[in-house]
Design an enzyme around this catalytic site. Sequence first.
Site, PDB file in Angstrom:
ATOM      1  N   CYS A   2       0.822  -1.217   0.000  1.00 10.20           N
ATOM      2  CA  CYS A   2       0.000   0.000   0.000  1.00 10.20           C
ATOM      3  C   CYS A   2       0.856   1.267   0.000  1.00 10.20           C
ATOM      4  O   CYS A   2       1.916   1.308   0.616  1.00 10.20           O
ATOM      5  CB  CYS A   2      -0.875   0.033   1.231  1.00 10.20           C
ATOM      6  SG  CYS A   2      -1.948  -1.375   1.368  1.00 10.20           S
ATOM      7  N   ARG A  27       5.982  -1.282  -5.985  1.00  8.76           N
ATOM      8  CA  ARG A  27       5.928  -2.039  -4.735  1.00  8.76           C
ATOM      9  C   ARG A  27       4.878  -3.133  -4.752  1.00  8.76           C
ATOM     10  O   ARG A  27       4.823  -3.961  -3.856  1.00  8.76           O
ATOM     11  CB  ARG A  27       5.577  -1.103  -3.581  1.00  8.76           C
ATOM     12  CG  ARG A  27       6.676  -0.155  -3.322  1.00  8.76           C
ATOM     13  CD  ARG A  27       6.147   1.049  -2.609  1.00  8.76           C
ATOM     14  NE  ARG A  27       7.263   1.904  -2.347  1.00  8.76           N
ATOM     15  CZ  ARG A  27       7.768   2.098  -1.143  1.00  8.76           C
ATOM     16  NH1 ARG A  27       7.230   1.542  -0.103  1.00  8.76           N
ATOM     17  NH2 ARG A  27       8.792   2.871  -0.986  1.00  8.76           N
ATOM     18  N   TRP A  74      -2.939  -2.896  -1.492  1.00  7.83           N
ATOM     19  CA  TRP A  74      -2.615  -4.314  -1.599  1.00  7.83           C
ATOM     20  C   TRP A  74      -3.542  -4.994  -0.601  1.00  7.83           C
ATOM     21  O   TRP A  74      -3.432  -4.773   0.602  1.00  7.83           O
ATOM     22  CB  TRP A  74      -1.143  -4.535  -1.256  1.00  7.83           C
ATOM     23  CG  TRP A  74      -0.666  -5.937  -1.452  1.00  7.83           C
ATOM     24  CD1 TRP A  74      -0.281  -6.526  -2.626  1.00  7.83           C
ATOM     25  CD2 TRP A  74      -0.516  -6.940  -0.445  1.00  7.83           C
ATOM     26  NE1 TRP A  74       0.094  -7.824  -2.402  1.00  7.83           N
ATOM     27  CE2 TRP A  74      -0.042  -8.104  -1.074  1.00  7.83           C
ATOM     28  CE3 TRP A  74      -0.751  -6.971   0.934  1.00  7.83           C
ATOM     29  CZ2 TRP A  74       0.215  -9.287  -0.377  1.00  7.83           C
ATOM     30  CZ3 TRP A  74      -0.496  -8.146   1.624  1.00  7.83           C
ATOM     31  CH2 TRP A  74      -0.007  -9.279   0.969  1.00  7.83           C
ATOM     32  N   ASN A  99      -2.759   2.656   5.204  1.00  8.22           N
ATOM     33  CA  ASN A  99      -1.826   1.524   5.066  1.00  8.22           C
ATOM     34  C   ASN A  99      -1.799   0.820   6.409  1.00  8.22           C
ATOM     35  O   ASN A  99      -1.765   1.482   7.455  1.00  8.22           O
ATOM     36  CB  ASN A  99      -0.395   2.005   4.780  1.00  8.22           C
ATOM     37  CG  ASN A  99      -0.247   2.617   3.414  1.00  8.22           C
ATOM     38  OD1 ASN A  99      -1.182   2.595   2.616  1.00  8.22           O
ATOM     39  ND2 ASN A  99       0.928   3.160   3.143  1.00  8.22           N
ATOM     40  N   GLY A 100      -1.745  -0.509   6.397  1.00  4.86           N
ATOM     41  CA  GLY A 100      -1.641  -1.238   7.661  1.00  4.86           C
ATOM     42  C   GLY A 100      -2.866  -2.090   7.915  1.00  4.86           C
ATOM     43  O   GLY A 100      -3.706  -2.279   7.028  1.00  4.86           O
ATOM     44  N   GLU A 478      16.787 -20.228  -2.005  1.00  5.88           N
ATOM     45  CA  GLU A 478      16.518 -19.021  -2.795  1.00  5.88           C
ATOM     46  C   GLU A 478      16.085 -19.397  -4.221  1.00  5.88           C
ATOM     47  O   GLU A 478      15.190 -18.780  -4.789  1.00  5.88           O
ATOM     48  CB  GLU A 478      17.766 -18.122  -2.790  1.00  5.88           C
ATOM     49  CG  GLU A 478      17.724 -16.910  -3.694  1.00  5.88           C
ATOM     50  CD  GLU A 478      16.619 -15.902  -3.383  1.00  5.88           C
ATOM     51  OE1 GLU A 478      15.876 -16.077  -2.397  1.00  5.88           O
ATOM     52  OE2 GLU A 478      16.472 -14.958  -4.171  1.00  5.88           O
ATOM     53  N   LYS A 482      12.533 -18.324  -5.844  1.00  5.67           N
ATOM     54  CA  LYS A 482      12.424 -17.580  -7.112  1.00  5.67           C
ATOM     55  C   LYS A 482      11.444 -18.293  -8.049  1.00  5.67           C
ATOM     56  O   LYS A 482      10.591 -17.668  -8.653  1.00  5.67           O
ATOM     57  CB  LYS A 482      13.783 -17.460  -7.830  1.00  5.67           C
ATOM     58  CG  LYS A 482      14.792 -16.532  -7.216  1.00  5.67           C
ATOM     59  CD  LYS A 482      14.505 -15.062  -7.412  1.00  5.67           C
ATOM     60  CE  LYS A 482      13.664 -14.481  -6.323  1.00  5.67           C
ATOM     61  NZ  LYS A 482      14.272 -13.977  -5.152  1.00  5.67           N
ATOM     62  N   GLU A 485       7.779 -18.002  -6.746  1.00  8.11           N
ATOM     63  CA  GLU A 485       7.271 -16.624  -6.779  1.00  8.11           C
ATOM     64  C   GLU A 485       6.793 -16.209  -8.164  1.00  8.11           C
ATOM     65  O   GLU A 485       5.752 -15.595  -8.309  1.00  8.11           O
ATOM     66  CB  GLU A 485       8.393 -15.636  -6.420  1.00  8.11           C
ATOM     67  CG  GLU A 485       8.641 -15.417  -4.962  1.00  8.11           C
ATOM     68  CD  GLU A 485       9.722 -14.357  -4.746  1.00  8.11           C
ATOM     69  OE1 GLU A 485       9.448 -13.410  -4.018  1.00  8.11           O
ATOM     70  OE2 GLU A 485      10.841 -14.480  -5.284  1.00  8.11           O
ATOM     71  N   HIS A 501      14.889 -38.433   4.285  1.00 12.97           N
ATOM     72  CA  HIS A 501      13.989 -38.318   5.436  1.00 12.97           C
ATOM     73  C   HIS A 501      12.619 -37.789   5.021  1.00 12.97           C
ATOM     74  O   HIS A 501      11.897 -37.223   5.833  1.00 12.97           O
ATOM     75  CB  HIS A 501      14.617 -37.430   6.510  1.00 12.97           C
ATOM     76  CG  HIS A 501      15.899 -37.978   7.043  1.00 12.97           C
ATOM     77  ND1 HIS A 501      15.959 -39.142   7.765  1.00 12.97           N
ATOM     78  CD2 HIS A 501      17.175 -37.555   6.907  1.00 12.97           C
ATOM     79  CE1 HIS A 501      17.214 -39.412   8.081  1.00 12.97           C
ATOM     80  NE2 HIS A 501      17.984 -38.450   7.560  1.00 12.97           N
ATOM     81  N   LYS A 600       6.343  -5.776  -3.333  1.00 13.67           N
ATOM     82  CA  LYS A 600       7.779  -5.533  -3.236  1.00 13.67           C
ATOM     83  C   LYS A 600       8.184  -5.158  -1.804  1.00 13.67           C
ATOM     84  O   LYS A 600       9.140  -5.694  -1.265  1.00 13.67           O
ATOM     85  CB  LYS A 600       8.157  -4.411  -4.205  1.00 13.67           C
ATOM     86  CG  LYS A 600       9.629  -4.094  -4.231  1.00 13.67           C
ATOM     87  CD  LYS A 600      10.374  -5.075  -5.090  1.00 13.67           C
ATOM     88  CE  LYS A 600      11.860  -4.966  -4.958  1.00 13.67           C
ATOM     89  NZ  LYS A 600      12.501  -6.295  -5.096  1.00 13.67           N
TER      90      LYS A 600
HETATM   91  C1  G6P Z   1       8.924  -9.184  -0.099  1.00 13.71           C
HETATM   92  C2  G6P Z   1       9.653  -9.144  -1.423  1.00 13.71           C
HETATM   93  C3  G6P Z   1      10.882 -10.033  -1.352  1.00 13.71           C
HETATM   94  C4  G6P Z   1      11.772  -9.609  -0.199  1.00 13.71           C
HETATM   95  C5  G6P Z   1      10.995  -9.571   1.122  1.00 13.71           C
HETATM   96  C6  G6P Z   1      11.802  -8.874   2.207  1.00 13.71           C
HETATM   97  O1  G6P Z   1       8.396 -10.452   0.124  1.00 13.71           O
HETATM   98  O2  G6P Z   1       8.804  -9.593  -2.460  1.00 13.71           O
HETATM   99  O3  G6P Z   1      11.606  -9.928  -2.560  1.00 13.71           O
HETATM  100  O4  G6P Z   1      12.830 -10.506  -0.079  1.00 13.71           O
HETATM  101  O5  G6P Z   1       9.787  -8.822   0.969  1.00 13.71           O
HETATM  102  O6  G6P Z   1      11.959  -7.532   1.829  1.00 13.71           O
HETATM  103  P1  G6P Z   1      13.145  -6.598   2.282  1.00 13.71           P
HETATM  104  O7  G6P Z   1      12.869  -5.281   1.599  1.00 13.71           O
HETATM  105  O8  G6P Z   1      13.058  -6.498   3.775  1.00 13.71           O
HETATM  106  O9  G6P Z   1      14.403  -7.227   1.829  1.00 13.71           O
END
Ligand code: G6P
Length: 605
Positions: A2, A27, A74, A99-100, A478, A482, A485, A501, A600
Amino acid sequence: MCGIVGAVALRNIVPVLIEGLRRLEYRGYDSCGVAIVTAEGPQRVRSVARVAELDEQARETRFEGVTGIAHTRWATHGAPTVNNAHPIFSSNALAIVHNGIIENYESLREMLRGKGYEFVSQTDTEVIAHLIHSLYKGDLFAAVREAVQQLSGAYAIGVVHKDQPHTVVGARAGSPLVVGYGEGGNFIASDALAIAGSANRVSYLEEGDICEVTLEGVRIVDRAGNPAERPARDVQAYSGAVELGPYRHYMQKEIFEQPRAISDTIPADVAFDPVQFGENAGEVFKGIDSILILACGTSYYAGLTAKYWLESVAKIRTEVEIASEYRYRESVPNPRSLVVTISQSGETADTLAALKHAQSLGMEHTLAVCNVASSAMVRLTELKFLTHAGREIGVASTKAFTTQLVGLFILAVTLGKLRGHVNAQQEATYLKALRHLPAALNGVLALEPQIIAWSQEFARKENALFLGRGLHYPIALEGALKLKEISYIHAEAYPAGELKHGPLALVTEAMPVVTVAPNDALLEKLKSNMQEVRARGGHLYVFADADTHIASEEGIHVIRMPEHYGLLSPILHVVPLQLLAYHTACTRGTDVDKPRNLAKSVTVE
Ligand code: G6P
């Protein structure tokens, strides 16, 4: 996530508000809207499409006004529909953007229903609108002050009322809000970036602050109602939209920017000197006996990788915690621990709250590894290391991750040197390896055509397993993150030794198993794990180092990394996994830069 923009000006402010929303778009959001104040009540335009569509609506309807508030939403409470999009009205007199998340919205809604208010949206925001309206007696600032005392949860809000056509009132607790000072207008925003240019200077509100923005100026009071001075600072000029250049998506561009981003992040005079983290870092580092890393998402995986470096190079005990867990867990605080928060944005609500929680437990030594110099996180910590990735637009983090790793490696070597575990020869080796990283990364990026070939097969799968061991287990995590996501393929990562396991039960011909296979001490063990997969018909996709003896054969596909890179190898090995996720997502036709349901900057918990 947001975003808020609000303004009081002498001219039509709608284009400035919409431009502010455009700057916050990256974002992630699912609806947007703008309201202006008129004597008949607030008027609004809202959209579940992009800000560009909102702009068209505003132009077509000649939507204009001198005072207004705007929002990108959002969805949390209530689906992403036009009806739930902000600004939200109360009684056609008041409009609010928020926001929040309000945690006590149910009891407030019952109380307000009892007073005759009707709820027309599914948002928690509507309770704030009606609450302020119910308390309004001719002074919006006073009504907001009274209302926020009844709210629990996190909020940043902007409010306007038809009877005060040249006033915007803002308040914050848990979500960021700035006030901006301009010529011919004053502003509020959830991020200075949104109003840079229109406002020349900004002040960051503190927890519990309430502000009244008028043409004449800005009044701020703290939680207790006392007038508060918040230092004003210059805003950096908005550097404009980031150009895509020859790339199809921002994510692809950001993957390819990594050699530049890493080179910018390594200080020109890097000498593993504590002063790079702050003037008193040497003192602080001498007094600590352990490290506690707090982060979310991809940044958390950077923390997991750093643990290996900190323990092996600096010989300092390191714990890594998911911020949203740590903040609510009963833990045993260690005042001699250095709390390291890792964040691209410096705004992630859970990481900020975890940091404050650690501080409240008496852990006063804190360090932020962050990509945004003006962020709340950087302002809150004693020490900092700024990554110079540049603005990251793709929701899936890439260059922010590898630059965080660079910062964390520098921290490990700096601490190692200070603690007497890194000699001059090792230091020279680490320095050389760091300096060569951008060139080594270029070699890895050249593997793109081979990875595209693999991605065609991955695009047809619904599941994937990622395996790694030791230092490369977080890289497997990671890689799986990726892929899920942006391509929406279900992916899980395991330390390869854990295969037997549980996850081995899932291995069939339909399950691709991506293996991160650097030529390190665990390689032989990893090869045994790979045989366990092959014996069950699983297909292996192996990223092996140049000098790793794993040959392509039936069911084993190998891409060879150009060089073997020792301790810094995770920074190279993650890149083909980014490319694999990216090209798989492109083949499946997903919205790579704005994957569904994700944001974001996650500014709510
Ligand atoms: C969101 C983003 C991720 C990011 C995470 C933490 O989920 O989509 O890409 O890793 O937040 O964000 P930060 O800004 O704290 O690294």
